[in-house]
Scaffold this motif. Structure first.
Motif, PDB file in Angstrom:
ATOM      1  N   ASP A 244      -7.676  73.142  24.524  1.00  0.00           N
ATOM      2  CA  ASP A 244      -6.668  72.208  25.036  1.00  0.00           C
ATOM      3  C   ASP A 244      -7.215  70.788  25.184  1.00  0.00           C
ATOM      4  N   PHE A 245      -8.510  70.674  25.378  1.00  0.00           N
ATOM      5  CA  PHE A 245      -9.096  69.352  25.615  1.00  0.00           C
ATOM      6  C   PHE A 245      -9.427  68.626  24.302  1.00  0.00           C
ATOM      7  N   GLU A 246      -9.440  69.393  23.225  1.00  0.00           N
ATOM      8  CA  GLU A 246      -9.932  68.839  21.954  1.00  0.00           C
ATOM      9  C   GLU A 246      -8.931  67.916  21.278  1.00  0.00           C
ATOM     10  N   LYS A 247      -9.480  67.025  20.475  1.00  0.00           N
ATOM     11  CA  LYS A 247      -8.619  66.276  19.567  1.00  0.00           C
ATOM     12  C   LYS A 247      -8.365  67.191  18.374  1.00  0.00           C
ATOM     13  N   ARG A 248      -7.127  67.626  18.222  1.00  0.00           N
ATOM     14  CA  ARG A 248      -6.757  68.533  17.120  1.00  0.00           C
ATOM     15  C   ARG A 248      -5.950  67.725  16.122  1.00  0.00           C
ATOM     16  N   ASP A 249      -6.355  67.718  14.880  1.00  0.00           N
ATOM     17  CA  ASP A 249      -5.694  66.799  13.949  1.00  0.00           C
ATOM     18  C   ASP A 249      -4.238  67.186  13.687  1.00  0.00           C
ATOM     19  N   TRP A 250      -3.839  68.392  14.061  1.00  0.00           N
ATOM     20  CA  TRP A 250      -2.441  68.794  13.873  1.00  0.00           C
ATOM     21  C   TRP A 250      -1.599  68.551  15.135  1.00  0.00           C
TER      22      TRP A 250
ATOM     23  N   GLY B 158      -6.404  65.218  22.556  1.00  0.00           N
ATOM     24  CA  GLY B 158      -7.790  64.829  22.817  1.00  0.00           C
ATOM     25  C   GLY B 158      -7.977  64.165  24.163  1.00  0.00           C
ATOM     26  N   TRP B 159      -8.472  64.959  25.127  1.00  0.00           N
ATOM     27  CA  TRP B 159      -8.841  64.388  26.422  1.00  0.00           C
ATOM     28  C   TRP B 159     -10.140  63.593  26.230  1.00  0.00           C
ATOM     29  N   PRO B 160     -10.453  62.694  27.125  1.00  0.00           N
ATOM     30  CA  PRO B 160     -11.716  61.956  26.999  1.00  0.00           C
ATOM     31  C   PRO B 160     -12.941  62.849  27.214  1.00  0.00           C
ATOM     32  N   PHE B 161     -12.740  64.050  27.738  1.00  0.00           N
ATOM     33  CA  PHE B 161     -13.877  64.959  27.943  1.00  0.00           C
ATOM     34  C   PHE B 161     -13.437  66.380  27.635  1.00  0.00           C
ATOM     35  N   GLY B 162     -14.446  67.250  27.525  1.00  0.00           N
ATOM     36  CA  GLY B 162     -14.153  68.655  27.247  1.00  0.00           C
ATOM     37  C   GLY B 162     -14.065  69.456  28.530  1.00  0.00           C
ATOM     38  N   ILE B 163     -13.786  70.744  28.391  1.00  0.00           N
ATOM     39  CA  ILE B 163     -13.601  71.591  29.578  1.00  0.00           C
ATOM     40  C   ILE B 163     -14.866  71.642  30.437  1.00  0.00           C
ATOM     41  N   GLU B 164     -16.041  71.424  29.798  1.00  0.00           N
ATOM     42  CA  GLU B 164     -17.289  71.517  30.560  1.00  0.00           C
ATOM     43  C   GLU B 164     -17.319  70.517  31.713  1.00  0.00           C
ATOM     44  N   GLU B 165     -16.585  69.427  31.559  1.00  0.00           N
ATOM     45  CA  GLU B 165     -16.514  68.420  32.627  1.00  0.00           C
ATOM     46  C   GLU B 165     -15.771  68.985  33.847  1.00  0.00           C
ATOM     47  N   LEU B 166     -14.803  69.856  33.599  1.00  0.00           N
ATOM     48  CA  LEU B 166     -14.019  70.412  34.716  1.00  0.00           C
ATOM     49  C   LEU B 166     -14.580  71.726  35.242  1.00  0.00           C
TER      50      LEU B 166
ATOM     51  N   ASP C 153      -8.905  54.595  25.729  1.00  0.00           N
ATOM     52  CA  ASP C 153      -8.338  53.378  25.160  1.00  0.00           C
ATOM     53  C   ASP C 153      -7.086  52.984  25.958  1.00  0.00           C
ATOM     54  N   PRO C 154      -7.091  51.780  26.573  1.00  0.00           N
ATOM     55  CA  PRO C 154      -5.922  51.368  27.373  1.00  0.00           C
ATOM     56  C   PRO C 154      -4.634  51.323  26.565  1.00  0.00           C
ATOM     57  N   LYS C 155      -4.770  51.240  25.243  1.00  0.00           N
ATOM     58  CA  LYS C 155      -3.543  51.224  24.426  1.00  0.00           C
ATOM     59  C   LYS C 155      -3.002  52.633  24.203  1.00  0.00           C
ATOM     60  N   GLN C 156      -3.776  53.621  24.591  1.00  0.00           N
ATOM     61  CA  GLN C 156      -3.320  55.001  24.371  1.00  0.00           C
ATOM     62  C   GLN C 156      -3.184  55.816  25.652  1.00  0.00           C
ATOM     63  N   GLY C 157      -3.617  55.230  26.750  1.00  0.00           N
ATOM     64  CA  GLY C 157      -3.517  55.979  27.995  1.00  0.00           C
ATOM     65  C   GLY C 157      -3.351  55.051  29.177  1.00  0.00           C
TER      66      GLY C 157
ATOM     67  N   THR D 275      -3.671  64.781  29.304  1.00  0.00           N
ATOM     68  CA  THR D 275      -3.476  64.200  27.976  1.00  0.00           C
ATOM     69  C   THR D 275      -2.642  65.135  27.110  1.00  0.00           C
ATOM     70  N   THR D 276      -2.956  66.410  27.214  1.00  0.00           N
ATOM     71  CA  THR D 276      -2.116  67.460  26.626  1.00  0.00           C
ATOM     72  C   THR D 276      -1.939  68.535  27.699  1.00  0.00           C
ATOM     73  N   GLY D 277      -0.950  69.372  27.524  1.00  0.00           N
ATOM     74  CA  GLY D 277      -0.591  70.261  28.626  1.00  0.00           C
ATOM     75  C   GLY D 277      -1.124  71.678  28.540  1.00  0.00           C
ATOM     76  N   GLY D 278      -1.659  72.074  27.373  1.00  0.00           N
ATOM     77  CA  GLY D 278      -2.085  73.454  27.228  1.00  0.00           C
ATOM     78  C   GLY D 278      -0.948  74.408  27.550  1.00  0.00           C
ATOM     79  N   ALA D 279      -1.304  75.617  27.933  1.00  0.00           N
ATOM     80  CA  ALA D 279      -0.256  76.588  28.256  1.00  0.00           C
ATOM     81  C   ALA D 279      -0.542  77.284  29.576  1.00  0.00           C
ATOM     82  N   ALA D 280      -1.467  76.717  30.351  1.00  0.00           N
ATOM     83  CA  ALA D 280      -1.781  77.302  31.659  1.00  0.00           C
ATOM     84  C   ALA D 280      -1.002  76.549  32.724  1.00  0.00           C
ATOM     85  N   ASN D 281      -0.597  77.258  33.775  1.00  0.00           N
ATOM     86  CA  ASN D 281       0.079  76.584  34.885  1.00  0.00           C
ATOM     87  C   ASN D 281      -0.851  75.490  35.421  1.00  0.00           C
TER      88      ASN D 281
END
Ligand SMILES: Cc1cc2nc3c(=O)[nH]c(=O)nc-3n(C[C@H](O)[C@H](O)[C@H](O)COP(=O)(O)OP(=O)(O)OC[C@H]3O[C@@H](n4cnc5c(N)ncnc54)[C@H](O)[C@@H]3O)c2cc1C
Lengths: 147, 511
Positions: free
Chosen positions: B96-102, B107-115, B457-461, B484-490
């Motif tokens: 869910d945190f990744e930048k997925r080209d589809w 793409g969050w600024p960090f990965g799950i390891e940050e949380l 990027d202030p132009k994207q977030g 940044t994206t919602g995933g599918a978890a509550n």
């Protein structure tokens, strides 16, 4: 919708297998099947054993007919049986040799599960069914009176 | 300490180090993290300590897109929407945190390891710790049942945990009351975040009560934690020195509203031999004082291979079928015929599937799904023409879904059907036509995400990786609006984890 026939207490797998083989006692109990005599070549030339698998053939025919309506080109019991048998033999060479529907059913069950696993599925009346499973229902439908 | 804004003399002002707007799970978590420290905190809550219909009416708004119960899907009182949340908890998935080209705008600024370091303390706060979200062995041991692994490669099992559910106001209110450095100021509606230097710093919060009083709070740092919809509205309303609204220099505030589209009645599963489906598939099972249920989620490999969005599927036992026709449910004949037809594949032997109930034919399972939707700039919150009791423009929500969202969920529904078939457990009837239309029954899950999205990027977030509003030195946002994206978890477990992370950041900043 037909009422469910009271189910005889045949709890074990062994009893089920016996039922599949339709021993006279159990056949009487189920009030159902008359198993065609099997040739030495086993089940490969038959489609009757597929029908014997099911107690409530009206229910099976409902889905079989729905499948046939969507695939009119498959409306031939012999061709359908051949396709089903081929699927079984691909999975288990010799699956039909034994003249034993129970063994054949085990292979059929494995084929059906494997088709779900691999996404070899088709939509029948809204249900997502394995391709071979749908064909089995179609064979049963064709063998029903008026089918 | 607790202070009722209605009891204060008009034009009262408080000067503190940290002002937190909103006392839902995000605001309370943050305030509690500062309790009994030297930092002076004011937690400002629009509502009172109990429900009040007039206060709640301030949440009403206009739904311009997919019909949405804007006021009914949140609560304006101390504790926020935790006063009626369902307690379903699960962390987001790594993908869910990744930048997925589809997935546009992913793409969050960090990965799950940050949380990760924050999910465990967050689990404590929502009273589900220690989380056993992926631990099949644990749940097998706890239930004494074998839980089959998904076999299609399309799905994986995750364990959704159930919070009691924690009512944050009731559960943690006393901690805040006792803390000498924390003031909970309630019945206090923040109506404007007043800023200096063309919005580069917040100067004070303007507060109004429904009784007509005006107060203010000044702080070194401000955190907006008014919920995923109201965070955007509050920034848009704060337009005295920045006409587009605070933090809205790039027209991003309110855009990218995401829900977890919920579809009920999209399908049913029939099961003949109940012993073949573990209880965890259809019920809350309990162990060591915690409850969970198994959820089917698409596997990461399948999501990548098919370029799909995430989803969560839950099943529940809807009712048994006996050997007679039920007339109270239109689909019963169809379900029962399938149970009869597929019986050799779904049960061993021809005897009863349950010796205690000899005429039991099987059961049907109701299904629920919550899916990820693509971040969409046209799905958005703006201000409506109509005004609320305080004279402020109401919220206007235009929730939109796309064809990509729909195709994704339809594919996952098929996966679920295949999984139950491949495991020999059941057969699934799909009620959703693959006809390019979202079914009319689509609803949200009261999960309001994305309206102040996080991006470097202030132009994207709207906010940066520390949840600070881009371009505003002392204003932060807490809550699911930063997703940044919602995933599918509550979302709430992640909301609380992010609030704990923000608390750590602010502790460093405030010294
Ligand atoms: C019916 C329902 C069921 C849910 N079930 C689940 C679930 O099972 N699992 C899950 O993860 N999530 C669930 N949620 C979502 C969950 O409730 C939210 O994710 C969570 O409450 C968000 O916390 P928050 O602190 O960000 O916002 P909120 O809880 O919305 O709190 C915001 C607070 O800010 C206050 N406020 C608003 N405007 C102002 C203002 N101008 N000035 C001052 N204060 C203000 C409000 O009164 C409120 O107290 C559910 C929600 C609902 C409505």
């Amino acid at each position: 919708m037909s009422e469910l026939v009271p189910v005889p207490a045949l709890a074990t797998r062994r009893e089920f297998l016996l039922t599949l083989m339709c021993g006279p006692l159990l056949a009487g109990l189920l009030g159902a099947c008359s198993v065609p005599r099997r040739s030495a070549a086993g089940l490969a030339q038959e489609s009757g054993w597929l029908t014997q698998l099911f107690r409530d053939r009206d229910a099976v025919a409902r889905f079989g007919n729905a499948y046939l309506q969507a695939h009119p080109a498959e409306r031939r019991a012999d061709a359908l049986s051949a396709a089903i048998h081929e699927a079984l033999l691909r999975r288990q060479p010799g699956a039909l040799d034994a003249a034993d529907p129970a063994t054949a059913f085990r292979t059929l069950d494995a084929v059906v599960r494997d088709e779900y696993r691999r996404g070899r599925v088709t939509s029948v009346d809204g249900w997502l069914l394995s391709q071979t499973e749908a064909r089995v229902y179609a064979v049963v439908a064709l063998q029903q009176p008026g089918g | 300490m607790y202070t009722d804004a209605i009891d204060l003399p008009d034009h009262s002002r408080f000067d503190v180090d940290l002002a937190i707007i909103g006392s839902g799970p995000a605001g309370i978590t943050l305030a509690r993290a500062f309790a009994n420290r030297s930092t002076q905190v004011c937690l400002i809550e629009a509502g009172g300590l109990a429900y009040d219909a007039r206060v709640q009416s301030l949440y009403e708004g206009e739904s311009a897109g997919i019909p949405y119960p804007i006021a009914g899907n949140r609560m304006r009182l101390f504790g926020g929407s935790s006063n009626h949340w369902g307690g379903f908890c699960r962390p987001l998935d790594p993908i869910d945190f990744e930048k997925r080209d589809w997935v546009p705008f992913s793409g969050w600024p960090f990965g799950i390891e940050e949380l990760m370091p924050y999910y465990e303390p967050a689990s404590v706060l929502v009273e589900i710790a220690p989380g056993r979200f992926n631990d099949k062995t644990y749940w097998e041991h706890a239930t004494g049942e074998t839980i089959p692994d998904p076999v299609t490669g399309r799905m994986q099992l995750r364990y959704t945990h159930f919070s009691p559910p924690t009512r944050f106001g009731q559960r943690y209110g006393d901690d805040l009351k006792r803390a000498a450095n924390v003031r909970v100021l309630y019945n206090a509606n923040v109506t404007n975040i007043a800023s200096l230097q063309e919005g580069r710093a917040v100067q004070q919060l303007d507060i109004r009560t429904l009784t007509g009083l005006s107060h203010s709070v000044r702080a070194r740092i401000y955190v907006l934690a008014t919920g995923g919809l109201e965070n955007a509205r509050t920034l848009l309303l704060s337009n005295k020195s920045v006409p587009a609204g605070l933090g809205n220099q790039h027209d991003l505030v309110g855009r990218f509203f995401m829900e977890h589209p919920h579809l009920s009645g999209f399908g049913e599963i029939v099961v003949a031999d109940l012993r073949r489906r573990p209880r965890a598939f259809t019920r809350r099972v309990e162990a060591d004082g915690r409850a969970a249920t198994a959820a089917f989620n698409p596997s990461e490999a399948f999501l990548r291979e098919r370029r799909l969005l995430n989803a969560t599927f839950l099943a529940g036992e809807a009712g048994p079928y006996y050997g007679y026709t039920r007339s109270d449910w239109a689909k019963a004949p169809l379900h029962m015929d399938m149970l009869r037809a597929a019986r050799p594949f779904l049960a061993d032997g021809s005897g009863p599937v349950d010796s205690a109930r000899p005429d039991l034919l099987g059961e049907w399972l109701g299904l629920g799904c919550a899916c990820e939707q693509v971040p969409n700039p046209d799905s958005r919150v703006t201000l409506a023409g109509e005004r609320d009791l305080l004279g402020l423009p109401k919220i206007r929500l235009d929730w939109r879904l796309t064809e990509q969202d729909r195709r994704s969920v339809v594919e996952h529904m098929r996966s679920l059907a295949m999984e139950y078939g491949a495991l020999g457990i059941g057969r699934m009837l799909l009620g959703v036509e693959d006809d390019g239309q979202w079914p009319a029954e689509v609803t949200g899950g009261a999960h309001h995400m994305g309206t102040t999205r996080m991006h470097d990027d202030p132009k994207q977030g709207v906010v940066d990786r520390n949840c600070r509003v881009h371009g505003v030195d002392n204003l932060y946002v807490a809550g699911s609006s930063v997703f940044t994206t919602g995933g599918a978890a509550n979302p709430t477990l992640t909301v609380v984890a992010l609030a704990l992370r923000l608390a750590d950041h602010l502790k460093t900043r405030l010294g």
